[in-house]
Write a protein that holds these residues in place. Structure first.
Motif, PDB file in Angstrom:
ATOM      1  N   THR B  54       0.835  -1.210   0.000  1.00  0.00           N
ATOM      2  CA  THR B  54       0.000   0.000   0.000  1.00  0.00           C
ATOM      3  C   THR B  54       0.866   1.254   0.000  1.00  0.00           C
ATOM      4  OG1 THR B  54      -1.590  -1.247   1.306  1.00  0.00           O
ATOM      5  CG2 THR B  54      -1.944   1.100   1.186  1.00  0.00           C
ATOM      6  N   VAL B  55       1.959   1.198   0.767  1.00  0.00           N
ATOM      7  CA  VAL B  55       2.839   2.366   0.890  1.00  0.00           C
ATOM      8  C   VAL B  55       3.474   2.730  -0.462  1.00  0.00           C
ATOM      9  CG1 VAL B  55       5.107   2.990   1.861  1.00  0.00           C
ATOM     10  CG2 VAL B  55       3.297   2.202   3.358  1.00  0.00           C
ATOM     11  N   LEU B  56       3.649   1.726  -1.333  1.00  0.00           N
ATOM     12  CA  LEU B  56       4.272   1.976  -2.642  1.00  0.00           C
ATOM     13  C   LEU B  56       3.551   3.078  -3.417  1.00  0.00           C
ATOM     14  CD1 LEU B  56       4.974  -1.569  -4.109  1.00  0.00           C
ATOM     15  CD2 LEU B  56       6.645   0.073  -3.322  1.00  0.00           C
ATOM     16  N   VAL B  57       2.243   3.077  -3.314  1.00  0.00           N
ATOM     17  CA  VAL B  57       1.457   4.006  -4.133  1.00  0.00           C
ATOM     18  C   VAL B  57       1.654   5.457  -3.676  1.00  0.00           C
ATOM     19  CG1 VAL B  57      -0.755   4.109  -2.883  1.00  0.00           C
ATOM     20  CG2 VAL B  57      -0.746   4.049  -5.374  1.00  0.00           C
ATOM     21  N   LEU B  58       2.131   5.667  -2.454  1.00  0.00           N
ATOM     22  CA  LEU B  58       2.328   7.031  -1.951  1.00  0.00           C
ATOM     23  C   LEU B  58       3.434   7.759  -2.708  1.00  0.00           C
ATOM     24  CD1 LEU B  58       2.058   6.344   1.895  1.00  0.00           C
ATOM     25  CD2 LEU B  58       0.271   7.126   0.346  1.00  0.00           C
ATOM     26  N   GLU B  59       4.307   6.971  -3.358  1.00  0.00           N
ATOM     27  CA  GLU B  59       5.401   7.573  -4.128  1.00  0.00           C
ATOM     28  C   GLU B  59       4.908   8.149  -5.454  1.00  0.00           C
ATOM     29  OE1 GLU B  59       8.965   7.926  -4.046  1.00  0.00           O
ATOM     30  OE2 GLU B  59       8.441   7.944  -1.923  1.00  0.00           O
ATOM     31  N   LEU B  60       3.750   7.692  -5.911  1.00  0.00           N
ATOM     32  CA  LEU B  60       3.254   8.151  -7.206  1.00  0.00           C
ATOM     33  C   LEU B  60       2.717   9.574  -7.092  1.00  0.00           C
ATOM     34  CD1 LEU B  60       1.344   5.024  -8.559  1.00  0.00           C
ATOM     35  CD2 LEU B  60       3.639   5.795  -9.132  1.00  0.00           C
ATOM     36  N   ARG B  61       3.099  10.395  -8.063  1.00  0.00           N
ATOM     37  CA  ARG B  61       2.619  11.778  -8.102  1.00  0.00           C
ATOM     38  C   ARG B  61       1.949  12.023  -9.456  1.00  0.00           C
ATOM     39  NH1 ARG B  61       3.292  11.499  -3.646  1.00  0.00           N
ATOM     40  NH2 ARG B  61       4.731  12.461  -2.198  1.00  0.00           N
ATOM     41  N   PRO B  62       0.915  12.860  -9.479  1.00  0.00           N
ATOM     42  CA  PRO B  62       0.311  13.182 -10.779  1.00  0.00           C
ATOM     43  C   PRO B  62       1.281  14.034 -11.601  1.00  0.00           C
ATOM     44  CG  PRO B  62      -0.696  14.468  -9.029  1.00  0.00           C
ATOM     45  CD  PRO B  62       0.237  13.508  -8.371  1.00  0.00           C
ATOM     46  N   PRO B  63       1.181  13.970 -12.944  1.00  0.00           N
ATOM     47  CA  PRO B  63       2.104  14.779 -13.765  1.00  0.00           C
ATOM     48  C   PRO B  63       1.871  16.276 -13.543  1.00  0.00           C
ATOM     49  CG  PRO B  63       0.421  13.728 -15.109  1.00  0.00           C
ATOM     50  CD  PRO B  63       0.253  13.185 -13.739  1.00  0.00           C
ATOM     51  N   GLU B  64       2.913  17.037 -13.886  1.00  0.00           N
ATOM     52  CA  GLU B  64       2.845  18.483 -13.672  1.00  0.00           C
ATOM     53  C   GLU B  64       1.736  19.128 -14.504  1.00  0.00           C
ATOM     54  OE1 GLU B  64       6.132  22.071 -13.521  1.00  0.00           O
ATOM     55  OE2 GLU B  64       6.787  20.033 -13.921  1.00  0.00           O
ATOM     56  N   PHE B  65       1.608  18.647 -15.763  1.00  0.00           N
ATOM     57  CA  PHE B  65       0.559  19.151 -16.653  1.00  0.00           C
ATOM     58  C   PHE B  65      -0.386  18.006 -16.997  1.00  0.00           C
ATOM     59  CE2 PHE B  65       4.481  21.508 -17.520  1.00  0.00           C
ATOM     60  CZ  PHE B  65       4.074  22.769 -17.099  1.00  0.00           C
ATOM     61  N   PRO B  66      -1.657  18.299 -17.191  1.00  0.00           N
ATOM     62  CA  PRO B  66      -2.614  17.225 -17.489  1.00  0.00           C
ATOM     63  C   PRO B  66      -2.575  16.786 -18.957  1.00  0.00           C
ATOM     64  CG  PRO B  66      -3.781  19.311 -17.326  1.00  0.00           C
ATOM     65  CD  PRO B  66      -2.331  19.608 -17.046  1.00  0.00           C
ATOM     66  N   THR B  67      -1.414  16.340 -19.405  1.00  0.00           N
ATOM     67  CA  THR B  67      -1.271  15.886 -20.792  1.00  0.00           C
ATOM     68  C   THR B  67      -0.666  14.487 -20.800  1.00  0.00           C
ATOM     69  OG1 THR B  67       0.945  16.799 -20.936  1.00  0.00           O
ATOM     70  CG2 THR B  67      -0.857  18.234 -21.648  1.00  0.00           C
ATOM     71  N   PHE B  68      -0.900  13.782 -21.925  1.00  0.00           N
ATOM     72  CA  PHE B  68      -0.330  12.430 -22.051  1.00  0.00           C
ATOM     73  C   PHE B  68       1.194  12.480 -22.072  1.00  0.00           C
ATOM     74  CE2 PHE B  68      -4.569  11.217 -23.735  1.00  0.00           C
ATOM     75  CZ  PHE B  68      -4.812  10.225 -22.811  1.00  0.00           C
ATOM     76  N   LYS B  69       1.731  13.542 -22.680  1.00  0.00           N
ATOM     77  CA  LYS B  69       3.190  13.670 -22.766  1.00  0.00           C
ATOM     78  C   LYS B  69       3.802  13.775 -21.363  1.00  0.00           C
ATOM     79  CE  LYS B  69       6.810  16.216 -25.113  1.00  0.00           C
ATOM     80  NZ  LYS B  69       7.220  17.448 -25.771  1.00  0.00           N
ATOM     81  N   ALA B  70       3.158  14.596 -20.530  1.00  0.00           N
ATOM     82  CA  ALA B  70       3.652  14.751 -19.148  1.00  0.00           C
ATOM     83  C   ALA B  70       3.516  13.444 -18.377  1.00  0.00           C
ATOM     84  CB  ALA B  70       2.876  15.862 -18.454  1.00  0.00           C
ATOM     85  N   LEU B  71       2.429  12.722 -18.672  1.00  0.00           N
ATOM     86  CA  LEU B  71       2.206  11.440 -17.994  1.00  0.00           C
ATOM     87  C   LEU B  71       3.262  10.421 -18.416  1.00  0.00           C
ATOM     88  CD1 LEU B  71       0.079  10.029 -16.138  1.00  0.00           C
ATOM     89  CD2 LEU B  71      -0.963   9.164 -18.221  1.00  0.00           C
ATOM     90  N   LEU B  72       3.530  10.385 -19.748  1.00  0.00           N
ATOM     91  CA  LEU B  72       4.524   9.426 -20.261  1.00  0.00           C
ATOM     92  C   LEU B  72       5.940   9.760 -19.811  1.00  0.00           C
ATOM     93  CD1 LEU B  72       3.233   8.742 -23.879  1.00  0.00           C
ATOM     94  CD2 LEU B  72       3.283   7.158 -21.946  1.00  0.00           C
ATOM     95  N   SER B  73       6.192  11.042 -19.559  1.00  0.00           N
ATOM     96  CA  SER B  73       7.548  11.432 -19.148  1.00  0.00           C
ATOM     97  C   SER B  73       7.902  10.844 -17.765  1.00  0.00           C
ATOM     98  CB  SER B  73       7.694  12.946 -19.131  1.00  0.00           C
ATOM     99  OG  SER B  73       6.946  13.471 -18.060  1.00  0.00           O
ATOM    100  N   LEU B  74       6.881  10.423 -17.037  1.00  0.00           N
ATOM    101  CA  LEU B  74       7.131   9.838 -15.716  1.00  0.00           C
ATOM    102  C   LEU B  74       7.260   8.315 -15.779  1.00  0.00           C
ATOM    103  CD1 LEU B  74       4.568  11.909 -13.588  1.00  0.00           C
ATOM    104  CD2 LEU B  74       7.029  12.222 -13.689  1.00  0.00           C
ATOM    105  N   TRP B  75       7.579   7.774 -16.955  1.00  0.00           N
ATOM    106  CA  TRP B  75       7.575   6.308 -17.123  1.00  0.00           C
ATOM    107  C   TRP B  75       8.490   5.555 -16.146  1.00  0.00           C
ATOM    108  CZ3 TRP B  75      11.819   3.456 -18.540  1.00  0.00           C
ATOM    109  CH2 TRP B  75      12.875   4.148 -19.136  1.00  0.00           C
TER     110      TRP B  75
END
Lengths: 93, 133
Positions: B54-75
């Motif tokens: 459960t604690v693992l998920v606390l490390e996840l952060r939403p991307p800086e901008f709400p775009t697919f590119k920003a999301l993919l940059s966090l791969w």
């Protein structure tokens, strides 16, 4: 675009190595005390071989990751696949 | 009332575990001490695995901008989360399988188990693979 950094990947592989090393001691503690009719010698052999082989690959992945982080990550992902089935692979029940 | 012991030894209890018993003068048998059962060890380990996964998920952060590119940059973050999740799931499954062979909790087994949980507990701390702070 962020990338895989070599040292975190190598350190992560080292943690995997530690987890696997202690898992081997758990296997020895539990399987060696179990009667032969519950765990056959072949099953014991396979479990020992699997744990020691993966331990070596985790150690190698930690070293490889310092130069090629993606390859190191791929190596320890391959090791995880052999543990998907907890029973000794290939041992007939 | 004082009761004196007339016999003492070890034998299987109704749960199949070894227990130490004593026979009193009047013929009554009393269990003095039951050896540790592996059920509590398994239950404690399951709780630790549940917290860690459960604690693992606390490390996840939403991307800086709400775009697919920003999301993919966090791969690397997504990848490390997936690998860590898979590892903890595999470790739990293998631990669960191994504990079937435990007939009783010996001190060695208990401390090996704690060492195993210690090593797994390091995963949430070190699972960031992209070297970010």
């Amino acid at each position: 675009m962020s990338e895989l950094a070599p040292q975190p990947v190598a350190f992560y592989a080292a943690v995997f190595f530690l987890v696997n090393a202690i898992y081997i001691s758990l296997i020895w503690e539990l399987i060696e005390r179990t009667p032969v009719n519950e765990v056959t010698p072949k099953e014991r052999r396979i479990m020992h071989f699997r744990s020691i082989a993966t331990l070596c690959v985790f150690g190698a992945a930690a070293v490889v990751a310092l130069k090629y982080p993606l390859v190191g990550l791929g190596m320890y992902c391959c090791c995880l696949i052999v543990y998907l089935k907890p029973e000794a692979p290939g041992a007939e029940r | 009332m004082r009761s004196s012991l007339t016999g003492r030894g070890a034998g299987p209890s109704e749960f199949g575990r070894t227990s130490i018993w004593c026979r009193c003068r009047k013929g009554a048998t009393a269990v003095l001490h039951a050896r540790g059962t592996p059920e509590r060890l398994s239950a404690f380990s399951d709780a630790v695995f549940a917290v860690l996964i459960t604690v693992l998920v606390l490390e996840l952060r939403p991307p800086e901008f709400p775009t697919f590119k920003a999301l993919l940059s966090l791969w690397p973050t997504w990848l490390s989360y997936a690998v860590s999740y898979l590892l903890i799931a595999i470790v739990w499954a293998n631990h669960h399988h191994l504990m079937h062979y435990a007939a009783e909790t010996t001190p060695r087994l208990m401390w090996f188990n704690f060492a195993h949980l210690f090593s797994v507990s390091l995963l949430p701390t070190f699972h960031s693979l992209d070297g970010r702070e």
